[in-house]
Design a protein around this motif. Sequence first.
Motif, PDB file in Angstrom:
ATOM      1  N   SER A   1     -18.747 -38.334  28.372  1.00 51.83           N
ATOM      2  CA  SER A   1     -18.991 -39.761  28.553  1.00 51.83           C
ATOM      3  C   SER A   1     -20.470 -40.076  28.714  1.00 51.83           C
ATOM      4  O   SER A   1     -20.930 -41.173  28.386  1.00 51.83           O
ATOM      5  CB  SER A   1     -18.208 -40.267  29.772  1.00 51.83           C
ATOM      6  N   LYS A   2     -21.229 -39.120  29.211  1.00 54.12           N
ATOM      7  CA  LYS A   2     -22.684 -39.262  29.382  1.00 54.12           C
ATOM      8  C   LYS A   2     -23.313 -37.894  29.086  1.00 54.12           C
ATOM      9  O   LYS A   2     -23.861 -37.229  29.953  1.00 54.12           O
ATOM     10  CB  LYS A   2     -22.991 -39.715  30.810  1.00 54.12           C
TER      11      LYS A   2
ATOM     12  N   ASN B   1     -21.095 -33.465  29.576  1.00 53.99           N
ATOM     13  CA  ASN B   1     -21.894 -34.108  30.620  1.00 53.99           C
ATOM     14  C   ASN B   1     -22.641 -33.048  31.431  1.00 53.99           C
ATOM     15  O   ASN B   1     -22.216 -31.888  31.522  1.00 53.99           O
ATOM     16  CB  ASN B   1     -21.004 -34.924  31.548  1.00 53.99           C
ATOM     17  N   HIS B   2     -23.734 -33.463  32.038  1.00 51.94           N
ATOM     18  CA  HIS B   2     -24.598 -32.522  32.752  1.00 51.94           C
ATOM     19  C   HIS B   2     -23.853 -31.748  33.827  1.00 51.94           C
ATOM     20  O   HIS B   2     -24.038 -30.527  33.980  1.00 51.94           O
ATOM     21  CB  HIS B   2     -25.774 -33.290  33.371  1.00 51.94           C
ATOM     22  N   ASP B   3     -23.004 -32.423  34.597  1.00 51.36           N
ATOM     23  CA  ASP B   3     -22.353 -31.774  35.737  1.00 51.36           C
ATOM     24  C   ASP B   3     -20.969 -31.221  35.411  1.00 51.36           C
ATOM     25  O   ASP B   3     -20.190 -30.899  36.319  1.00 51.36           O
ATOM     26  CB  ASP B   3     -22.257 -32.744  36.914  1.00 51.36           C
ATOM     27  N   THR B   4     -20.646 -31.090  34.123  1.00 47.46           N
ATOM     28  CA  THR B   4     -19.344 -30.535  33.741  1.00 47.46           C
ATOM     29  C   THR B   4     -19.306 -29.039  34.010  1.00 47.46           C
ATOM     30  O   THR B   4     -20.201 -28.294  33.577  1.00 47.46           O
ATOM     31  CB  THR B   4     -19.062 -30.786  32.251  1.00 47.46           C
ATOM     32  N   LEU B   5     -18.278 -28.598  34.701  1.00 52.60           N
ATOM     33  CA  LEU B   5     -18.085 -27.168  34.929  1.00 52.60           C
ATOM     34  C   LEU B   5     -17.382 -26.584  33.707  1.00 52.60           C
ATOM     35  O   LEU B   5     -16.233 -26.928  33.415  1.00 52.60           O
ATOM     36  CB  LEU B   5     -17.261 -26.924  36.193  1.00 52.60           C
ATOM     37  N   ILE B   6     -18.092 -25.725  33.004  1.00 53.11           N
ATOM     38  CA  ILE B   6     -17.540 -25.104  31.801  1.00 53.11           C
ATOM     39  C   ILE B   6     -16.838 -23.808  32.203  1.00 53.11           C
ATOM     40  O   ILE B   6     -17.470 -22.848  32.658  1.00 53.11           O
ATOM     41  CB  ILE B   6     -18.652 -24.794  30.773  1.00 53.11           C
ATOM     42  N   LYS B   7     -15.536 -23.802  32.045  1.00 50.57           N
ATOM     43  CA  LYS B   7     -14.749 -22.596  32.292  1.00 50.57           C
ATOM     44  C   LYS B   7     -13.544 -22.651  31.369  1.00 50.57           C
ATOM     45  O   LYS B   7     -13.138 -23.733  30.913  1.00 50.57           O
ATOM     46  CB  LYS B   7     -14.314 -22.506  33.743  1.00 50.57           C
ATOM     47  N   PRO B   8     -12.969 -21.501  31.010  1.00 52.42           N
ATOM     48  CA  PRO B   8     -11.844 -21.508  30.076  1.00 52.42           C
ATOM     49  C   PRO B   8     -10.729 -22.438  30.539  1.00 52.42           C
ATOM     50  O   PRO B   8     -10.342 -22.429  31.713  1.00 52.42           O
ATOM     51  CB  PRO B   8     -11.390 -20.050  30.068  1.00 52.42           C
ATOM     52  N   PHE B   9     -10.229 -23.241  29.600  1.00 46.39           N
ATOM     53  CA  PHE B   9      -9.104 -24.101  29.939  1.00 46.39           C
ATOM     54  C   PHE B   9      -7.903 -23.233  30.300  1.00 46.39           C
ATOM     55  O   PHE B   9      -7.587 -22.269  29.588  1.00 46.39           O
ATOM     56  CB  PHE B   9      -8.772 -25.014  28.762  1.00 46.39           C
TER      57      PHE B   9
ATOM     58  N   LYS C   1      -7.082 -12.485  33.280  1.00 48.28           N
ATOM     59  CA  LYS C   1      -8.188 -13.227  33.861  1.00 48.28           C
ATOM     60  C   LYS C   1      -8.961 -13.947  32.758  1.00 48.28           C
ATOM     61  O   LYS C   1      -9.002 -13.485  31.620  1.00 48.28           O
ATOM     62  CB  LYS C   1      -9.132 -12.276  34.604  1.00 48.28           C
ATOM     63  N   PRO C   2      -9.577 -15.084  33.067  1.00 44.19           N
ATOM     64  CA  PRO C   2     -10.439 -15.726  32.071  1.00 44.19           C
ATOM     65  C   PRO C   2     -11.543 -14.780  31.626  1.00 44.19           C
ATOM     66  O   PRO C   2     -12.045 -13.965  32.404  1.00 44.19           O
ATOM     67  CB  PRO C   2     -11.015 -16.924  32.839  1.00 44.19           C
ATOM     68  N   ARG C   3     -11.913 -14.896  30.366  1.00 41.58           N
ATOM     69  CA  ARG C   3     -12.923 -13.997  29.793  1.00 41.58           C
ATOM     70  C   ARG C   3     -14.342 -14.419  30.146  1.00 41.58           C
ATOM     71  O   ARG C   3     -15.290 -13.666  29.894  1.00 41.58           O
ATOM     72  CB  ARG C   3     -12.768 -13.941  28.274  1.00 41.58           C
ATOM     73  N   TYR C   4     -14.520 -15.613  30.728  1.00 45.63           N
ATOM     74  CA  TYR C   4     -15.854 -16.147  30.986  1.00 45.63           C
ATOM     75  C   TYR C   4     -15.953 -16.672  32.405  1.00 45.63           C
ATOM     76  O   TYR C   4     -15.026 -17.309  32.902  1.00 45.63           O
ATOM     77  CB  TYR C   4     -16.190 -17.285  29.995  1.00 45.63           C
ATOM     78  N   GLU C   5     -17.082 -16.400  33.038  1.00 45.96           N
ATOM     79  CA  GLU C   5     -17.354 -16.941  34.356  1.00 45.96           C
ATOM     80  C   GLU C   5     -17.743 -18.414  34.222  1.00 45.96           C
ATOM     81  O   GLU C   5     -18.393 -18.810  33.256  1.00 45.96           O
ATOM     82  CB  GLU C   5     -18.489 -16.169  35.030  1.00 45.96           C
ATOM     83  N   PRO C   6     -17.378 -19.244  35.186  1.00 47.97           N
ATOM     84  CA  PRO C   6     -17.729 -20.672  35.110  1.00 47.97           C
ATOM     85  C   PRO C   6     -19.237 -20.890  35.176  1.00 47.97           C
ATOM     86  O   PRO C   6     -19.968 -20.126  35.816  1.00 47.97           O
ATOM     87  CB  PRO C   6     -17.039 -21.270  36.342  1.00 47.97           C
ATOM     88  N   PHE C   7     -19.703 -21.931  34.499  1.00 53.55           N
ATOM     89  CA  PHE C   7     -21.101 -22.347  34.612  1.00 53.55           C
ATOM     90  C   PHE C   7     -21.173 -23.851  34.360  1.00 53.55           C
ATOM     91  O   PHE C   7     -20.307 -24.422  33.711  1.00 53.55           O
ATOM     92  CB  PHE C   7     -21.999 -21.587  33.621  1.00 53.55           C
ATOM     93  N   PHE C   8     -22.199 -24.476  34.889  1.00 53.22           N
ATOM     94  CA  PHE C   8     -22.388 -25.908  34.679  1.00 53.22           C
ATOM     95  C   PHE C   8     -23.147 -26.142  33.377  1.00 53.22           C
ATOM     96  O   PHE C   8     -24.122 -25.439  33.077  1.00 53.22           O
ATOM     97  CB  PHE C   8     -23.125 -26.543  35.854  1.00 53.22           C
ATOM     98  N   ALA C   9     -22.702 -27.133  32.619  1.00 53.44           N
ATOM     99  CA  ALA C   9     -23.296 -27.407  31.317  1.00 53.44           C
ATOM    100  C   ALA C   9     -24.799 -27.639  31.418  1.00 53.44           C
ATOM    101  O   ALA C   9     -25.591 -27.063  30.664  1.00 53.44           O
ATOM    102  CB  ALA C   9     -22.613 -28.616  30.679  1.00 53.44           C
ATOM    103  N   GLY C  10     -25.204 -28.499  32.352  1.00 53.31           N
ATOM    104  CA  GLY C  10     -26.619 -28.817  32.479  1.00 53.31           C
ATOM    105  C   GLY C  10     -27.459 -27.622  32.886  1.00 53.31           C
ATOM    106  O   GLY C  10     -28.555 -27.415  32.354  1.00 53.31           O
ATOM    107  N   GLU C  11     -26.957 -26.811  33.801  1.00 49.97           N
ATOM    108  CA  GLU C  11     -27.707 -25.644  34.254  1.00 49.97           C
ATOM    109  C   GLU C  11     -27.893 -24.646  33.115  1.00 49.97           C
ATOM    110  O   GLU C  11     -28.973 -24.047  32.961  1.00 49.97           O
ATOM    111  CB  GLU C  11     -27.000 -24.983  35.438  1.00 49.97           C
ATOM    112  N   HIS C  12     -26.852 -24.442  32.303  1.00 48.64           N
ATOM    113  CA  HIS C  12     -26.963 -23.507  31.191  1.00 48.64           C
ATOM    114  C   HIS C  12     -28.010 -23.978  30.186  1.00 48.64           C
ATOM    115  O   HIS C  12     -28.875 -23.207  29.756  1.00 48.64           O
ATOM    116  CB  HIS C  12     -25.600 -23.351  30.503  1.00 48.64           C
TER     117      HIS C  12
END
Length: 356
Positions: free
Chosen positions: A181-182, A284-292, A301-312
């Motif tokens: 959305s932003k 969005n900047h503050d979206t937590l990216i982690k496997p759905f 277990k999910p194959r990827y550790e969570p990370f924030f879109a903006g931080e990455h």
Amino acid sequence: MRNPNENNVAAEGILPLISVQGLRDQSSPQFLNTAHAIGEAARSFGFFRICDHGIDGGLIEATYKAAAGFFALPEKTKRRYYIGNSSNHRGYVPFTEKGDYPDEVNRSYEAFDLGLDLPCGDPDYLAGNQLLGPNVWPVLSGFQKTVSEYYSKVSALGRLVCSALELHLRLPAGTMTDNMSKPISQLRLLHYVRQAATKDCKSVNMGAHTDYECLTLLHTRNKGLQVMTTDNHWIDVPVDPNVLVVNIGDMLEAWSNGAFRSTPHRVLNLSPERYSLPYFVAANHDTLIKPFPQLVPTDEKPRYEPFFAGEHLERMLVRDFPYLRDRLQSKAHEFRKGAVAPVQNPFEGRLNQNVS
């Protein structure tokens, strides 16, 4: 209109070509067929081409003309819009602003970077967000109007492709796009120049890398772009002015739990001069990216550790822009008297393999 299922990856290295005309009506059976064609190309390769995309060719050419007009200005004039003078990563990227790519030889390009154009009173911008806020617009007739229109059209197309991928992955509508959305999506106007002294036109003008966002929609009119196949070979991307090249980025690889592949690519010095228009579809900047959760098999277990879109994205931009490294270095000395560690992208691990 071309066949939406014309998406087989040919042994000769021809990328999948998919008509996306069927995406214009999400209630039609053609939307589902096109969505699955896109999804299968994303699964099998990570790079594909789309035609019948609905962006007027005249607007594309006008955007190239606007870019060429800016880059033809004297260096002193272009420097007035230097990206290092902005607080939210917008403006002119000179030839000297080089990324940290070990395979680059004779790297020579300049760029103009833009994003979602927000007002100066935007709360995130006022709070110091490094990726959101107003664009830097050069005083150049028609530049802002043309480039803004192209940004609007290509960003809408990017969301549409993401909607198709939601359907392909059997995710509820909005699973990805509600987090856009932003967005911290960027448009780059790129101008590559091969120096006259450069004798090896096969040298790398932009080093091998993955893109950091969800998708990239690229228009290019010149040869030089290469992508890495799943068996670690470089192949050339065909040039067609009626086509946009689409590739999967880091965020979507993680979101899809690896169903889609963030594909390495690079640019060779094949032309004395080359322009391209990459648009990076991001969350969005503050979206937590982690496997759905729907894409993580039961009892795994999910194959990827969570990370924030903006931080990455911010971490990767530090690698790509010396002015950001200088800022970070200054803060490191101010607060902890330490050096800034080299930035590594975990999604580029496959680049350490032997490739040809």
